[in-house]
Design an enzyme around this catalytic site. Sequence first.
Site, mmCIF file in Angstrom:
data_model
loop_
_atom_site.group_PDB
_atom_site.id
_atom_site.type_symbol
_atom_site.label_atom_id
_atom_site.label_comp_id
_atom_site.label_asym_id
_atom_site.label_seq_id
_atom_site.Cartn_x
_atom_site.Cartn_y
_atom_site.Cartn_z
ATOM 1 N N GLU A 125 -7.687 -0.240 5.085
ATOM 2 C CA GLU A 125 -6.222 -0.365 4.956
ATOM 3 C C GLU A 125 -5.625 -0.869 6.267
ATOM 4 O O GLU A 125 -4.764 -1.742 6.269
ATOM 5 C CB GLU A 125 -5.621 0.991 4.580
ATOM 6 C CG GLU A 125 -5.970 1.402 3.154
ATOM 7 C CD GLU A 125 -5.564 2.821 2.786
ATOM 8 O OE1 GLU A 125 -5.270 3.616 3.694
ATOM 9 O OE2 GLU A 125 -5.543 3.124 1.588
ATOM 10 N N ASP B 112 0.841 -1.206 0.000
ATOM 11 C CA ASP B 112 0.000 0.000 0.000
ATOM 12 C C ASP B 112 0.875 1.254 0.000
ATOM 13 O O ASP B 112 2.053 1.198 0.347
ATOM 14 C CB ASP B 112 -0.924 -0.008 1.222
ATOM 15 C CG ASP B 112 -2.103 0.952 1.067
ATOM 16 O OD1 ASP B 112 -2.221 1.616 0.015
ATOM 17 O OD2 ASP B 112 -2.912 1.036 2.013
ATOM 18 N N GLY B 113 0.288 2.354 -0.372
ATOM 19 C CA GLY B 113 0.976 3.638 -0.403
ATOM 20 C C GLY B 113 0.878 4.358 0.927
ATOM 21 O O GLY B 113 0.423 3.795 1.926
HETATM 22 C C1 5RP Z 1 -5.575 5.992 0.562
HETATM 23 C C2 5RP Z 1 -4.168 6.018 1.027
HETATM 24 C C3 5RP Z 1 -3.113 6.120 -0.018
HETATM 25 O O1 5RP Z 1 -2.227 5.059 0.143
HETATM 26 C C4 5RP Z 1 -2.390 7.429 0.148
HETATM 27 O O2 5RP Z 1 -3.345 8.484 0.097
HETATM 28 C C5 5RP Z 1 -1.335 7.620 -0.947
HETATM 29 O O3 5RP Z 1 -1.966 7.819 -2.166
HETATM 30 P P1 5RP Z 1 -1.168 7.996 -3.516
HETATM 31 O O4 5RP Z 1 -0.499 6.686 -3.798
HETATM 32 O O5 5RP Z 1 -2.241 8.328 -4.529
HETATM 33 O O6 5RP Z 1 -0.169 9.103 -3.346
HETATM 34 O O7 5RP Z 1 -3.863 5.967 2.178
HETATM 35 O O8 5RP Z 1 -6.474 6.019 1.622
#
Ligand code: 5RP
Length: 217
Positions: free
Chosen positions: A102, A80-81
């Site tokens: 998440e 995940d990001g």
């Molecule tokens: C979504 C998140 C995403 O992982 C976070 O916002 C990062 O997003 P991006 O990869 O578009 O920069 O927590 O709820």
Amino acid sequence: MTQDELKKQSALAALDYIEGGIIGVGTGSTVNHFIDGLATIKHRIDGAVSSSEVSSARLRQHGITVYDLNDVGQLSVYVDGADEANDRLQLIKGGGGALTREKIVAAASAKFVCIADASKRVAVLGSFPLPVEVIPMARSYVARQLVQLGGTPVWREGFISDNGNPILDIHGLAVHDPVALEQQINQIVGVVTVGLFAQRPADVLLLGAAGGVETIT
Ligand code: 5RP
């Protein structure tokens, strides 16, 4: 390189951590690159558990089976990001509003691989507004409690999470003790989830930068 190219670089580096079975998949633009990369090695996995309806739809478009977390055991890895990450691999997440699922999928995974471009790395968490998902009737009450913690909560108007709940984004925090703040906010009645991932930080952070992907463990 653009920020999106750096995101893609870190996302593709995460493919090296996929060993098979059913994996956890997060949400966001960086994860979208990961899902597209995952499609090229989908024969190596049995399927995925996803943290959002949007990611589930993208996985299915690629022919990857999406499972309900209740129907599977522990996941080997979660990718995940993040919106911010510090050097202890503690994170702020939830800019896309998927923080509750998440956190659940991260908790159910043996290893959490976080993917991001290098701009997400910070010394102190909190410049990015900290998301808090709340039960609808508790929104104002929780906001008043958050003010007492020193932040400025702003209702993310017009947004409802996949769980049917509103989100407050706390501005103006400098999070010097992420574990303590996560515990404090979790204790406020009406809070569903705070987007601080400190009690369960990432295990690996892959940061895309102009010189290549930096791996922090
Ligand atoms: C979504 C998140 C995403 O992982 C976070 O916002 C990062 O997003 P991006 O990869 O578009 O920069 O927590 O709820």
